[in-house]
Design a protein around this motif. Structure first.
Motif, PDB file in Angstrom:
ATOM      1  N   ALA A 138      71.867  42.734  21.991  1.00  0.00           N
ATOM      2  CA  ALA A 138      72.165  41.477  21.824  1.00  0.00           C
ATOM      3  C   ALA A 138      71.802  40.241  22.743  1.00  0.00           C
ATOM      4  O   ALA A 138      71.118  39.421  21.990  1.00  0.00           O
ATOM      5  N   TYR A 139      71.681  40.831  23.978  1.00  0.00           N
ATOM      6  CA  TYR A 139      70.959  40.041  24.793  1.00  0.00           C
ATOM      7  C   TYR A 139      69.547  39.555  24.514  1.00  0.00           C
ATOM      8  O   TYR A 139      69.031  38.623  24.527  1.00  0.00           O
ATOM      9  N   VAL A 199      63.729  35.513  33.484  1.00  0.00           N
ATOM     10  CA  VAL A 199      64.185  36.662  33.670  1.00  0.00           C
ATOM     11  C   VAL A 199      63.047  37.681  34.283  1.00  0.00           C
ATOM     12  O   VAL A 199      63.248  38.369  35.441  1.00  0.00           O
ATOM     13  N   MET A 200      61.947  37.641  33.538  1.00  0.00           N
ATOM     14  CA  MET A 200      60.936  38.295  33.909  1.00  0.00           C
ATOM     15  C   MET A 200      59.886  37.828  34.865  1.00  0.00           C
ATOM     16  O   MET A 200      59.300  36.453  34.268  1.00  0.00           O
ATOM     17  N   PRO A 201      59.454  38.281  36.031  1.00  0.00           N
ATOM     18  CA  PRO A 201      58.701  37.732  36.940  1.00  0.00           C
ATOM     19  C   PRO A 201      57.415  37.621  36.086  1.00  0.00           C
ATOM     20  O   PRO A 201      56.509  36.702  36.573  1.00  0.00           O
ATOM     21  N   ARG A 231      69.326  49.300  34.327  1.00  0.00           N
ATOM     22  CA  ARG A 231      69.921  48.159  34.584  1.00  0.00           C
ATOM     23  C   ARG A 231      71.578  48.648  34.783  1.00  0.00           C
ATOM     24  O   ARG A 231      72.101  47.898  35.848  1.00  0.00           O
ATOM     25  N   ILE A 232      71.988  49.469  34.219  1.00  0.00           N
ATOM     26  CA  ILE A 232      73.442  49.832  34.457  1.00  0.00           C
ATOM     27  C   ILE A 232      73.614  50.240  35.850  1.00  0.00           C
ATOM     28  O   ILE A 232      74.669  50.223  36.275  1.00  0.00           O
ATOM     29  N   GLY A 233      72.507  51.193  36.167  1.00  0.00           N
ATOM     30  CA  GLY A 233      72.814  51.987  37.469  1.00  0.00           C
ATOM     31  C   GLY A 233      72.663  50.724  38.627  1.00  0.00           C
ATOM     32  O   GLY A 233      73.447  50.833  39.661  1.00  0.00           O
ATOM     33  N   LEU A 234      71.705  49.944  38.422  1.00  0.00           N
ATOM     34  CA  LEU A 234      71.712  49.119  39.484  1.00  0.00           C
ATOM     35  C   LEU A 234      72.892  48.067  39.656  1.00  0.00           C
ATOM     36  O   LEU A 234      73.353  47.615  40.714  1.00  0.00           O
ATOM     37  N   MET A 235      73.358  47.683  38.529  1.00  0.00           N
ATOM     38  CA  MET A 235      74.602  46.725  38.202  1.00  0.00           C
ATOM     39  C   MET A 235      75.779  47.292  38.874  1.00  0.00           C
ATOM     40  O   MET A 235      76.704  46.787  39.345  1.00  0.00           O
ATOM     41  N   MET A 242      78.555  41.532  32.633  1.00  0.00           N
ATOM     42  CA  MET A 242      79.023  40.171  33.057  1.00  0.00           C
ATOM     43  C   MET A 242      78.020  39.865  34.004  1.00  0.00           C
ATOM     44  O   MET A 242      77.996  38.378  34.079  1.00  0.00           O
ATOM     45  N   GLY A 243      77.061  40.332  34.687  1.00  0.00           N
ATOM     46  CA  GLY A 243      76.245  39.813  35.517  1.00  0.00           C
ATOM     47  C   GLY A 243      74.910  39.343  35.013  1.00  0.00           C
ATOM     48  O   GLY A 243      74.286  38.460  35.549  1.00  0.00           O
ATOM     49  N   MET A 244      74.433  40.194  33.786  1.00  0.00           N
ATOM     50  CA  MET A 244      73.056  39.966  33.600  1.00  0.00           C
ATOM     51  C   MET A 244      73.175  39.292  32.187  1.00  0.00           C
ATOM     52  O   MET A 244      72.438  38.351  31.605  1.00  0.00           O
ATOM     53  N   TRP A 245      73.932  40.088  30.942  1.00  0.00           N
ATOM     54  CA  TRP A 245      73.537  39.812  29.786  1.00  0.00           C
ATOM     55  C   TRP A 245      74.478  38.910  29.305  1.00  0.00           C
ATOM     56  O   TRP A 245      73.731  37.904  28.426  1.00  0.00           O
ATOM     57  N   LEU A 246      75.766  38.762  29.434  1.00  0.00           N
ATOM     58  CA  LEU A 246      76.581  37.987  28.815  1.00  0.00           C
ATOM     59  C   LEU A 246      76.155  36.451  29.188  1.00  0.00           C
ATOM     60  O   LEU A 246      76.288  35.593  28.533  1.00  0.00           O
ATOM     61  N   PRO A 247      75.807  36.169  30.491  1.00  0.00           N
ATOM     62  CA  PRO A 247      75.807  34.783  30.842  1.00  0.00           C
ATOM     63  C   PRO A 247      74.580  34.226  30.378  1.00  0.00           C
ATOM     64  O   PRO A 247      74.335  33.090  30.457  1.00  0.00           O
TER      65      PRO A 247
END
Ligand code: HEM
Length: 287
Positions: A53-54, A74-76, A201-205, A280-285
Protein backbone atom coordinates in the motif's frame (compact mmCIF):
# COMPACT_ATOMS: atom_id res chain seq x y z
CA UNK A 1 -8.04 -67.82 30.09
CA UNK A 2 -4.49 -69.15 30.29
CA UNK A 3 -1.72 -67.07 31.81
CA UNK A 4 -0.07 -66.76 28.39
CA UNK A 5 -3.32 -65.57 26.84
CA UNK A 6 -3.83 -62.97 29.60
CA UNK A 7 -0.27 -61.70 29.19
CA UNK A 8 -0.83 -61.46 25.42
CA UNK A 9 -4.11 -59.54 25.85
CA UNK A 10 -2.51 -57.06 28.25
CA UNK A 11 0.46 -56.66 25.93
CA UNK A 12 -1.70 -56.10 22.85
CA UNK A 13 -3.96 -53.81 24.80
CA UNK A 14 -0.94 -51.94 26.17
CA UNK A 15 0.55 -51.55 22.72
CA UNK A 16 -2.73 -50.42 21.23
CA UNK A 17 -3.20 -47.83 24.01
CA UNK A 18 0.34 -46.72 23.54
CA UNK A 19 -0.01 -46.27 19.80
CA UNK A 20 -3.38 -44.50 20.17
CA UNK A 21 -1.72 -42.01 22.51
CA UNK A 22 1.17 -41.66 20.16
CA UNK A 23 -1.17 -41.12 17.23
CA UNK A 24 -3.16 -38.54 19.20
CA UNK A 25 -0.08 -36.57 20.22
CA UNK A 26 1.29 -36.86 16.68
CA UNK A 27 -1.88 -35.40 15.18
CA UNK A 28 -2.12 -32.70 17.89
CA UNK A 29 1.46 -31.62 17.26
CA UNK A 30 0.79 -31.73 13.50
CA UNK A 31 -2.24 -29.47 14.03
CA UNK A 32 -0.14 -27.11 16.11
CA UNK A 33 2.47 -26.93 13.39
CA UNK A 34 -0.26 -26.22 10.83
CA UNK A 35 -1.86 -23.51 13.00
CA UNK A 36 1.42 -21.76 13.73
CA UNK A 37 2.38 -21.83 10.03
CA UNK A 38 -1.02 -20.28 9.18
CA UNK A 39 -0.51 -17.58 11.82
CA UNK A 40 2.96 -16.82 10.40
CA UNK A 41 1.52 -16.61 6.91
CA UNK A 42 -1.42 -14.36 7.90
CA UNK A 43 0.87 -11.91 9.70
CA UNK A 44 3.36 -11.94 6.80
CA UNK A 45 0.67 -11.23 4.21
CA UNK A 46 -0.77 -8.40 6.27
CA UNK A 47 2.68 -6.85 6.65
CA UNK A 48 3.58 -7.27 2.98
CA UNK A 49 0.30 -5.74 1.86
CA UNK A 50 0.92 -2.74 4.11
CA UNK A 51 4.29 -2.36 2.40
CA UNK A 52 2.52 -2.72 -0.97
CA UNK A 53 0.00 0.00 0.00
CA UNK A 54 2.92 2.31 0.81
CA UNK A 55 4.65 1.58 -2.54
CA UNK A 56 1.40 2.14 -4.47
CA UNK A 57 0.27 5.30 -2.69
CA UNK A 58 3.59 7.04 -2.03
CA UNK A 59 5.57 6.17 -5.19
CA UNK A 60 2.42 5.97 -7.36
CA UNK A 61 1.40 9.41 -6.09
CA UNK A 62 4.68 11.20 -6.80
CA UNK A 63 5.19 9.38 -10.12
CA UNK A 64 1.75 10.18 -11.53
CA UNK A 65 1.96 13.80 -10.41
CA UNK A 66 5.10 14.00 -12.59
CA UNK A 67 7.43 14.66 -9.65
CA UNK A 68 9.99 11.88 -10.19
CA UNK A 69 12.47 13.68 -7.93
CA UNK A 70 9.95 12.90 -5.16
CA UNK A 71 11.36 9.31 -5.17
CA UNK A 72 14.46 10.73 -3.50
CA UNK A 73 12.52 11.65 -0.36
CA UNK A 74 13.11 7.98 0.51
CA UNK A 75 15.65 6.49 -1.92
CA UNK A 76 19.10 8.07 -1.94
CA UNK A 77 19.70 6.95 -5.55
CA UNK A 78 16.12 7.06 -6.82
CA UNK A 79 15.86 9.75 -9.51
CA UNK A 80 19.07 10.94 -11.18
CA UNK A 81 18.52 13.79 -13.67
CA UNK A 82 19.62 12.80 -17.18
CA UNK A 83 20.01 9.07 -16.42
CA UNK A 84 16.97 7.90 -18.36
CA UNK A 85 17.82 4.18 -18.36
CA UNK A 86 18.61 4.16 -14.63
CA UNK A 87 15.40 6.05 -13.83
CA UNK A 88 13.38 3.67 -15.99
CA UNK A 89 14.94 0.74 -14.10
CA UNK A 90 13.89 2.28 -10.77
CA UNK A 91 10.34 3.02 -12.00
CA UNK A 92 10.02 -0.52 -13.34
CA UNK A 93 11.43 -1.88 -10.07
CA UNK A 94 8.77 -0.07 -8.04
CA UNK A 95 5.94 -1.23 -10.28
CA UNK A 96 7.11 -4.85 -10.29
CA UNK A 97 7.67 -4.75 -6.51
CA UNK A 98 3.98 -3.98 -6.24
CA UNK A 99 3.04 -6.87 -8.55
CA UNK A 100 4.94 -9.44 -6.47
CA UNK A 101 3.94 -8.04 -3.09
CA UNK A 102 0.27 -8.37 -4.00
CA UNK A 103 0.40 -11.51 -6.15
CA UNK A 104 3.00 -13.56 -4.23
CA UNK A 105 0.92 -14.51 -1.18
CA UNK A 106 -2.00 -15.56 -3.41
CA UNK A 107 0.19 -18.38 -4.75
CA UNK A 108 0.51 -19.93 -1.29
CA UNK A 109 -3.21 -20.00 -0.41
CA UNK A 110 -4.38 -23.65 -0.79
CA UNK A 111 -8.00 -22.69 -1.55
CA UNK A 112 -6.92 -20.58 -4.52
CA UNK A 113 -4.69 -23.41 -5.77
CA UNK A 114 -7.50 -25.98 -5.64
CA UNK A 115 -10.47 -23.84 -6.78
CA UNK A 116 -8.68 -21.72 -9.35
CA UNK A 117 -5.77 -23.77 -10.72
CA UNK A 118 -5.70 -21.73 -13.93
CA UNK A 119 -5.23 -18.54 -11.94
CA UNK A 120 -2.47 -20.26 -9.94
CA UNK A 121 -0.61 -21.13 -13.15
CA UNK A 122 -1.15 -17.69 -14.70
CA UNK A 123 -0.17 -15.78 -11.56
CA UNK A 124 2.74 -18.19 -11.02
CA UNK A 125 4.17 -17.44 -14.47
CA UNK A 126 3.89 -13.70 -13.84
CA UNK A 127 5.50 -14.11 -10.41
CA UNK A 128 8.47 -16.10 -11.76
CA UNK A 129 9.04 -13.75 -14.69
CA UNK A 130 8.80 -10.74 -12.38
CA UNK A 131 11.21 -12.36 -9.91
CA UNK A 132 13.84 -12.55 -12.67
CA UNK A 133 13.24 -8.99 -13.93
CA UNK A 134 13.28 -7.57 -10.37
CA UNK A 135 16.49 -9.40 -9.52
CA UNK A 136 18.34 -8.58 -12.75
CA UNK A 137 17.08 -4.95 -12.65
CA UNK A 138 18.01 -4.73 -8.96
CA UNK A 139 21.53 -6.04 -9.71
CA UNK A 140 21.84 -3.40 -12.44
CA UNK A 141 20.76 -0.67 -10.00
CA UNK A 142 23.10 -1.91 -7.26
CA UNK A 143 26.19 -2.15 -9.43
CA UNK A 144 25.64 1.02 -11.48
CA UNK A 145 24.38 3.35 -8.74
CA UNK A 146 25.24 1.77 -5.40
CA UNK A 147 22.98 0.95 -2.52
CA UNK A 148 22.29 2.24 0.96
CA UNK A 149 24.37 0.07 3.30
CA UNK A 150 27.76 0.43 1.62
CA UNK A 151 30.08 -2.11 0.02
CA UNK A 152 28.94 -5.19 2.02
CA UNK A 153 25.31 -4.25 1.32
CA UNK A 154 26.06 -4.65 -2.40
CA UNK A 155 27.16 -8.25 -1.88
CA UNK A 156 24.37 -9.25 0.49
CA UNK A 157 21.58 -7.93 -1.76
CA UNK A 158 23.31 -9.45 -4.82
CA UNK A 159 23.35 -12.87 -3.16
CA UNK A 160 19.64 -12.34 -2.42
CA UNK A 161 19.01 -11.72 -6.13
CA UNK A 162 20.97 -14.86 -7.10
CA UNK A 163 19.04 -17.00 -4.60
CA UNK A 164 15.73 -15.62 -5.90
CA UNK A 165 16.61 -16.67 -9.45
CA UNK A 166 17.86 -20.10 -8.34
CA UNK A 167 14.74 -20.79 -6.26
CA UNK A 168 12.47 -19.56 -9.07
CA UNK A 169 14.21 -22.00 -11.43
CA UNK A 170 13.81 -24.89 -8.96
CA UNK A 171 10.12 -24.10 -8.32
CA UNK A 172 9.39 -24.12 -12.07
CA UNK A 173 11.46 -27.26 -12.66
CA UNK A 174 9.54 -29.26 -10.03
CA UNK A 175 6.18 -27.89 -11.21
CA UNK A 176 6.95 -29.14 -14.73
CA UNK A 177 7.99 -32.53 -13.29
CA UNK A 178 4.67 -32.57 -11.37
CA UNK A 179 6.54 -33.20 -8.13
CA UNK A 180 4.15 -31.03 -6.16
CA UNK A 181 5.61 -31.52 -2.68
CA UNK A 182 9.08 -30.45 -3.82
CA UNK A 183 7.59 -27.66 -5.96
CA UNK A 184 5.80 -26.24 -2.90
CA UNK A 185 8.96 -26.24 -0.83
CA UNK A 186 10.96 -24.38 -3.47
CA UNK A 187 8.03 -21.99 -3.97
CA UNK A 188 8.04 -21.21 -0.23
CA UNK A 189 11.82 -20.66 -0.33
CA UNK A 190 11.27 -18.34 -3.30
CA UNK A 191 8.54 -16.42 -1.45
CA UNK A 192 10.89 -16.00 1.53
CA UNK A 193 13.85 -14.87 -0.60
CA UNK A 194 11.55 -12.42 -2.42
CA UNK A 195 10.53 -11.13 1.00
CA UNK A 196 14.17 -10.39 1.92
CA UNK A 197 13.93 -6.63 1.41
CA UNK A 198 10.71 -6.60 3.44
CA UNK A 199 12.32 -8.64 6.26
CA UNK A 200 15.15 -6.09 6.22
CA UNK A 201 12.74 -3.22 6.82
CA UNK A 202 10.77 -4.89 9.62
CA UNK A 203 14.01 -6.21 11.19
CA UNK A 204 15.59 -2.76 11.19
CA UNK A 205 12.49 -1.06 12.59
CA UNK A 206 12.10 -3.71 15.32
CA UNK A 207 15.76 -3.14 16.28
CA UNK A 208 15.22 0.61 16.44
CA UNK A 209 12.01 0.25 18.43
CA UNK A 210 13.72 -2.02 20.98
CA UNK A 211 16.86 0.14 21.36
CA UNK A 212 15.19 3.53 20.83
CA UNK A 213 18.48 4.54 19.14
CA UNK A 214 20.53 3.56 16.05
CA UNK A 215 22.73 0.92 17.71
CA UNK A 216 25.38 -0.86 15.60
CA UNK A 217 25.30 1.50 12.63
CA UNK A 218 25.77 5.11 11.68
CA UNK A 219 22.41 6.63 10.71
CA UNK A 220 24.12 9.24 8.48
CA UNK A 221 26.11 6.84 6.29
CA UNK A 222 23.65 3.97 6.91
CA UNK A 223 26.64 1.66 7.42
CA UNK A 224 27.83 -0.45 10.34
CA UNK A 225 28.08 -4.02 11.67
CA UNK A 226 24.39 -4.39 12.46
CA UNK A 227 23.33 -3.41 8.94
CA UNK A 228 25.97 -5.69 7.38
CA UNK A 229 24.59 -8.54 9.50
CA UNK A 230 20.98 -7.69 8.64
CA UNK A 231 21.84 -7.56 4.92
CA UNK A 232 22.48 -11.33 4.98
CA UNK A 233 20.16 -12.21 7.87
CA UNK A 234 17.16 -10.74 6.01
CA UNK A 235 16.91 -13.91 3.92
CA UNK A 236 19.29 -16.44 5.52
CA UNK A 237 17.46 -16.54 8.89
CA UNK A 238 13.95 -16.93 7.41
CA UNK A 239 15.30 -19.57 5.01
CA UNK A 240 16.88 -21.48 7.90
CA UNK A 241 13.56 -21.33 9.78
CA UNK A 242 11.81 -22.73 6.69
CA UNK A 243 14.26 -25.69 6.70
CA UNK A 244 13.43 -26.38 10.36
CA UNK A 245 9.73 -26.18 9.50
CA UNK A 246 10.13 -28.68 6.63
CA UNK A 247 12.06 -31.02 8.93
CA UNK A 248 9.31 -30.71 11.56
CA UNK A 249 6.61 -31.49 8.95
CA UNK A 250 8.49 -34.66 7.96
CA UNK A 251 9.36 -35.64 11.53
CA UNK A 252 7.44 -38.26 13.50
CA UNK A 253 8.61 -36.76 16.78
CA UNK A 254 5.70 -34.79 18.35
CA UNK A 255 8.05 -32.92 20.70
CA UNK A 256 10.08 -31.61 17.79
CA UNK A 257 6.91 -30.53 15.97
CA UNK A 258 5.67 -28.71 19.07
CA UNK A 259 9.03 -27.02 19.65
CA UNK A 260 9.09 -25.70 16.07
CA UNK A 261 5.43 -24.56 16.34
CA UNK A 262 6.28 -22.63 19.49
CA UNK A 263 9.38 -21.15 17.86
CA UNK A 264 7.28 -20.05 14.88
CA UNK A 265 4.75 -18.34 17.15
CA UNK A 266 7.54 -16.45 18.97
CA UNK A 267 9.13 -15.37 15.67
CA UNK A 268 5.73 -14.32 14.34
CA UNK A 269 5.18 -12.13 17.40
CA UNK A 270 8.59 -10.51 16.81
CA UNK A 271 7.64 -9.97 13.15
CA UNK A 272 4.34 -8.40 14.20
CA UNK A 273 6.38 -5.99 16.36
CA UNK A 274 8.59 -5.16 13.36
CA UNK A 275 5.56 -4.66 11.10
CA UNK A 276 4.02 -2.32 13.64
CA UNK A 277 7.27 -0.35 13.95
CA UNK A 278 7.80 -0.17 10.16
CA UNK A 279 4.18 0.86 9.55
CA UNK A 280 4.24 3.60 12.18
CA UNK A 281 7.77 4.80 11.45
CA UNK A 282 8.11 4.42 7.67
CA UNK A 283 5.03 3.45 5.71
CA UNK A 284 1.93 5.08 7.18
CA UNK A 285 3.46 8.58 7.65
CA UNK A 286 4.29 8.66 3.92
CA UNK A 287 0.84 7.74 2.63
C1 HEM B 1 11.98 -9.07 -4.78
C2 HEM B 1 11.38 -8.21 -4.07
C3 HEM B 1 11.75 -6.75 -4.00
C4 HEM B 1 10.90 -5.77 -3.61
C5 HEM B 1 9.47 -5.98 -3.17
C6 HEM B 1 11.62 -4.51 -3.67
C7 HEM B 1 11.08 -3.29 -3.33
C8 HEM B 1 11.76 -2.09 -3.35
C9 HEM B 1 11.22 -0.81 -2.95
C10 HEM B 1 9.81 -0.57 -2.46
C11 HEM B 1 12.19 0.11 -3.10
C12 HEM B 1 12.08 1.61 -2.77
C13 HEM B 1 12.72 1.91 -1.43
C14 HEM B 1 11.70 2.07 -0.33
O1 HEM B 1 10.80 2.92 -0.45
O2 HEM B 1 11.77 1.35 0.68
C15 HEM B 1 13.34 -0.57 -3.60
C16 HEM B 1 14.55 0.04 -3.88
C17 HEM B 1 15.65 -0.62 -4.33
N1 HEM B 1 15.78 -1.98 -4.56
FE1 HEM B 1 14.34 -3.35 -4.37
N2 HEM B 1 12.89 -4.76 -4.09
C18 HEM B 1 13.02 -6.12 -4.30
C19 HEM B 1 14.16 -6.79 -4.69
C20 HEM B 1 15.36 -6.19 -4.94
C21 HEM B 1 16.56 -6.89 -5.31
C22 HEM B 1 16.69 -8.40 -5.45
C23 HEM B 1 17.52 -5.93 -5.47
C24 HEM B 1 18.97 -6.08 -5.83
C25 HEM B 1 19.54 -7.06 -6.42
C26 HEM B 1 16.93 -4.65 -5.20
C27 HEM B 1 17.59 -3.45 -5.27
C28 HEM B 1 17.06 -2.22 -4.97
C29 HEM B 1 17.79 -0.97 -5.03
C30 HEM B 1 19.25 -0.79 -5.45
C31 HEM B 1 16.91 0.04 -4.63
C32 HEM B 1 17.21 1.54 -4.53
C33 HEM B 1 17.72 1.81 -3.12
C34 HEM B 1 18.30 3.19 -2.94
O3 HEM B 1 18.47 3.96 -3.86
O4 HEM B 1 18.57 3.46 -1.78
N3 HEM B 1 15.62 -4.84 -4.88
N4 HEM B 1 13.06 -1.91 -3.74
Amino acid sequence: MSEAAITKTIAVDGVSHHSTNQLASHSTSRDWLGHSAKLWFAVTVMGQWLFAAYVAIFYGGVTFSGDLAGWNKVMPHGYVAGDTIGNLAVGMHLFLALVVLIGGPLQLIPQIRSYAPKFHRFNGRIYILTAFILSLGGLFMVWTRGVAGGEIGKYSISLNAILIMMFAGMAVYHAIKRDIKTHRRWALRLFIAMGGVWFFRIGLMLWLMVHQAPVGFDPKTFEGPFLSFLGFAQYLIPLAVAQLYFAASDSKNPKYKLAISLGLVVLTLAMAGGIFAASMGMWLPRI
